[in-house]
Every structure is written in C-alpha cells, then in structure tokens.
Design a protein around this motif. Sequence first.
Motif, PDB file in Angstrom:
ATOM      1  N   GLU A   6       0.760  -1.291   0.021  1.00 13.08           N
ATOM      2  CA  GLU A   6       0.143   0.004   0.088  1.00 13.08           C
ATOM      3  C   GLU A   6       0.910   1.267   0.072  1.00 13.08           C
ATOM      4  O   GLU A   6       0.540   2.341  -0.614  1.00 13.08           O
ATOM      5  CB  GLU A   6      -0.887  -0.104   1.280  1.00 13.08           C
ATOM      6  CG  GLU A   6      -1.951  -1.138   1.008  1.00 13.08           C
ATOM      7  CD  GLU A   6      -3.296  -0.557   1.814  1.00 13.08           C
ATOM      8  OE1 GLU A   6      -2.874  -0.628   3.032  1.00 13.08           O
ATOM      9  OE2 GLU A   6      -4.354  -0.663   1.621  1.00 13.08           O
ATOM     10  N   VAL A   7       2.009   1.379   0.773  1.00 10.85           N
ATOM     11  CA  VAL A   7       2.918   2.055   0.730  1.00 10.85           C
ATOM     12  C   VAL A   7       4.165   1.720   0.334  1.00 10.85           C
ATOM     13  O   VAL A   7       4.712   0.872   0.660  1.00 10.85           O
ATOM     14  CB  VAL A   7       2.953   2.701   2.202  1.00 10.85           C
ATOM     15  CG1 VAL A   7       3.511   4.170   2.128  1.00 10.85           C
ATOM     16  CG2 VAL A   7       1.648   2.858   2.841  1.00 10.85           C
ATOM     17  N   LEU A  17      16.208   2.320   3.446  1.00 10.89           N
ATOM     18  CA  LEU A  17      16.164   0.896   3.908  1.00 10.89           C
ATOM     19  C   LEU A  17      15.481   1.322   5.482  1.00 10.89           C
ATOM     20  O   LEU A  17      14.701   0.363   5.854  1.00 10.89           O
ATOM     21  CB  LEU A  17      17.683   0.361   4.125  1.00 10.89           C
ATOM     22  CG  LEU A  17      18.213  -0.417   3.277  1.00 10.89           C
ATOM     23  CD1 LEU A  17      19.501  -0.840   3.475  1.00 10.89           C
ATOM     24  CD2 LEU A  17      17.339  -1.547   2.879  1.00 10.89           C
ATOM     25  N   LEU A  18      15.512   2.392   5.795  1.00  8.06           N
ATOM     26  CA  LEU A  18      15.089   2.874   7.245  1.00  8.06           C
ATOM     27  C   LEU A  18      13.580   2.542   7.288  1.00  8.06           C
ATOM     28  O   LEU A  18      12.878   2.069   8.020  1.00  8.06           O
ATOM     29  CB  LEU A  18      15.543   4.129   7.376  1.00  8.06           C
ATOM     30  CG  LEU A  18      15.255   4.700   8.868  1.00  8.06           C
ATOM     31  CD1 LEU A  18      15.711   3.598  10.056  1.00  8.06           C
ATOM     32  CD2 LEU A  18      15.521   6.133   9.237  1.00  8.06           C
ATOM     33  N   TYR A  19      12.975   2.945   5.869  1.00 12.44           N
ATOM     34  CA  TYR A  19      11.642   2.940   5.806  1.00 12.44           C
ATOM     35  C   TYR A  19      10.974   1.544   5.706  1.00 12.44           C
ATOM     36  O   TYR A  19      10.047   1.218   6.442  1.00 12.44           O
ATOM     37  CB  TYR A  19      10.935   3.556   4.366  1.00 12.44           C
ATOM     38  CG  TYR A  19      11.201   5.161   4.576  1.00 12.44           C
ATOM     39  CD1 TYR A  19      10.408   5.873   5.189  1.00 12.44           C
ATOM     40  CD2 TYR A  19      12.447   5.680   3.914  1.00 12.44           C
ATOM     41  CE1 TYR A  19      10.701   7.265   4.956  1.00 12.44           C
ATOM     42  CE2 TYR A  19      12.612   7.151   3.959  1.00 12.44           C
ATOM     43  CZ  TYR A  19      11.872   7.725   4.506  1.00 12.44           C
ATOM     44  OH  TYR A  19      12.182   8.922   4.506  1.00 12.44           O
ATOM     45  N   ASN A  20      11.948   0.595   5.427  1.00  7.24           N
ATOM     46  CA  ASN A  20      11.448  -0.886   5.551  1.00  7.24           C
ATOM     47  C   ASN A  20      11.329  -1.275   6.815  1.00  7.24           C
ATOM     48  O   ASN A  20      10.371  -2.106   7.119  1.00  7.24           O
ATOM     49  CB  ASN A  20      12.695  -1.716   4.667  1.00  7.24           C
ATOM     50  CG  ASN A  20      12.314  -2.817   3.738  1.00  7.24           C
ATOM     51  OD1 ASN A  20      11.119  -2.984   4.035  1.00  7.24           O
ATOM     52  ND2 ASN A  20      13.178  -3.526   3.664  1.00  7.24           N
ATOM     53  N   ALA A  21      11.928  -0.735   7.823  1.00  6.27           N
ATOM     54  CA  ALA A  21      11.623  -1.139   9.173  1.00  6.27           C
ATOM     55  C   ALA A  21      10.294  -0.586   9.664  1.00  6.27           C
ATOM     56  O   ALA A  21       9.946  -1.481  10.540  1.00  6.27           O
ATOM     57  CB  ALA A  21      12.920  -0.566   9.929  1.00  6.27           C
ATOM     58  N   VAL A  22       9.677   0.237   9.275  1.00  4.56           N
ATOM     59  CA  VAL A  22       8.445   0.727   9.606  1.00  4.56           C
ATOM     60  C   VAL A  22       7.350   0.226   8.901  1.00  4.56           C
ATOM     61  O   VAL A  22       6.108   0.872   8.953  1.00  4.56           O
ATOM     62  CB  VAL A  22       8.377   2.413   9.978  1.00  4.56           C
ATOM     63  CG1 VAL A  22       9.369   2.602  10.931  1.00  4.56           C
ATOM     64  CG2 VAL A  22       8.638   2.846   8.562  1.00  4.56           C
ATOM     65  N   GLY A  23       7.667  -0.697   7.901  1.00  3.18           N
ATOM     66  CA  GLY A  23       6.544  -1.105   7.135  1.00  3.18           C
ATOM     67  C   GLY A  23       6.283  -0.530   5.877  1.00  3.18           C
ATOM     68  O   GLY A  23       5.215  -1.109   5.099  1.00  3.18           O
ATOM     69  N   ILE A  24       6.960   0.539   5.256  1.00  4.21           N
ATOM     70  CA  ILE A  24       6.904   0.840   4.171  1.00  4.21           C
ATOM     71  C   ILE A  24       7.934   0.178   3.114  1.00  4.21           C
ATOM     72  O   ILE A  24       8.975   0.010   3.339  1.00  4.21           O
ATOM     73  CB  ILE A  24       7.057   2.326   4.039  1.00  4.21           C
ATOM     74  CG1 ILE A  24       6.415   3.240   4.925  1.00  4.21           C
ATOM     75  CG2 ILE A  24       7.311   2.884   2.716  1.00  4.21           C
ATOM     76  CD1 ILE A  24       6.733   4.653   4.932  1.00  4.21           C
TER      77      ILE A  24
END
Lengths: 105, 214
Positions: A6-7, A17-24
């Motif tokens: 979705e995002v 990569l940091l965004y990967n950790a919060v579900g993006i």
Amino acid sequence: MEKIIEVAVIGADETILLYNAVGIRAFSVQDASEADKTIFKLANQKCKIIYITESIYELIPETIEKYQFSTFPVLIPIPSGTKSRAIGLKKIKKNVENAIGIDIF
Amino acid sequence: MAQSLNPTRMVLYSQKKRLATAKRGHKLLKDKQDELVRRFMAIIKKNRALRIEVEASLAKIMAHFVNAKLKMSYEGIIEALMVPTREVTLAVDYKTIMNIKTPEISYQDDGIIDLTYGFAFTPSELDTAVIDLSRLLPKMIELASLEKSCDMLASEIEKTRRRVNAIEYIMIPDMEESIHYITMKLEDNERGNITRLMKSKEIILAKTVNRIEY
C-alpha cells in the motif's frame, strides 16, 4: 499470494532502508528508467502512496505528470539525505501560482 | 464571426438567448472558482506547514540513521532493517470537494512500536531513528493525502479560470458584437424599406396627378 503493497518508497541510496523497518516497502533504483518501471509496477498493483526521494523525483517529470490526474497512486517527494532540496515546497509554490496567479508564500 | 451570420430576426433571437445563457454560465463558473480558491487556500496552508514539519523531522531522523550507519556494516544494517516492525494498513476514502474526488487516506495506528532486531549489534541511534520514523508515519500519510488534494484542486482551479476567462473575454463580447451587427443590419433594412415606400408613393402620386390633369 503476495501481500498488497500500500505504501512504498523509491530512492537511490541505502537511507531508504530505514523505511523498510516501519512497514513501508523500499525499492532501490539506480536511474530514471528503473524508477519508471517500478512506479508503473506499483501503480498496477494498486499501491496507494509512493514516496520518492528528491534526487529521483527530479529525474522523472514525465511519470509524475502521468499520474497527476489520477487519484492513486499519490507520488510524494521526500528529502533524500539530511538536507532537503525543497522540491516539495517548490511544488506547493507552483500550485499556488497556478491556482491564484500570484505567489503568496 | 459576426459577418458570417444571417441578419434575420430568428438569428438575432437565438443569439440573444445564447448571450443570456453565457452570462448565467459565467456567473456560475465564477462562483465555482471563488469557492475552489477559498477551499484551496485553507488546504494549502495546512499542507505547507505539514511539509515543513515533516521535512525537518525527516532530516533529524536521517541524521540519526547516518550516525547509526557509520557504526555498522552495510550487511548488518540490511539484516536489521529487513523485517518490518509492523505493517502499514491504510483506510482509503474519497472526499468530494466541488465535484472533485480527492483522496482521504487515514492511517490505522495500533500504537505499538516494536523493534525486530537484536540490540546486541546495533547502535542506539538506529533505535531512535526507527522509533521516530514510526511516530512520523501518520503525518507522512496525512501529507500525502493533503498534497494530492492540493494538486487536484490547483489544476481544477486553473481549468475553471481558463473557462471563466474564455467566456468573459471571448464568447460574451463576440455575441454582443454579432447582436449589434444584426440589429444594425435590420434597422438599415427597415430604413431602406421606408425610403422605398416613400419613393413609390411619390411616383404613384405623380402618376395619379398626371392622369387627373389630362
């Protein structure tokens, strides 16, 4: 079946990569054509929001324009590193100028 | 345009009707434009404030992340961040502003922030970055929906302004000119007709007088 993304975030370096950790979901791309293909794929999968780092956002004006009139996906520029190049603010300024004729900010 | 019209009463009548419609349409479109601009101004102010806030927060988060990256190997970072702490679920709705479908995306926050990597091999800056980014997420989502709304409103306002201007400065003067042209032409015909009548009356009168004299 793969889960619907979705995002997503598209960027050139490993800071995304940091965004990967919060579900993006993060997609690393190297050049404009690769970014193009990724956005196209995501749009077909009914992705809602795609954050694009400024360095990539600048390279793909045609793609941005293509999705301008459809509600989804929403393409949003975000600063890529610690410094913002104010592309988002410039976009706001341009919108204001288009809409009311003068820049009031 | 005016010269290509037939100067008849029928055409004059239809032109007058068209002018009335154009004037009404112009007023409606002008009202629409004013209302759109009013809505737009409210949203764009929010949008600008939110963007500045998000960008500032992101810069801070990225600074933390860069610090963390310096203390770790590239593989270590990838390993630590590979598993998402949570899944982002969005609730998507549409909001209609003056007949424009704008997205309204809301983020369903469960409030739980988990870290899914071992703390042994990761620096504390990484934790800060991940937690701060999690907290920023609702704002980023709100920013996305606001910016899209602004984009759509701005292009709609531009379209409406063009239409208003086209009606005001091209269509209405054009029709007024053709109405004027037809009226003038009709009056001219009328005058021509009267002159002709007067002239024929004179001729007939002269003939009758001649006949009586004989």
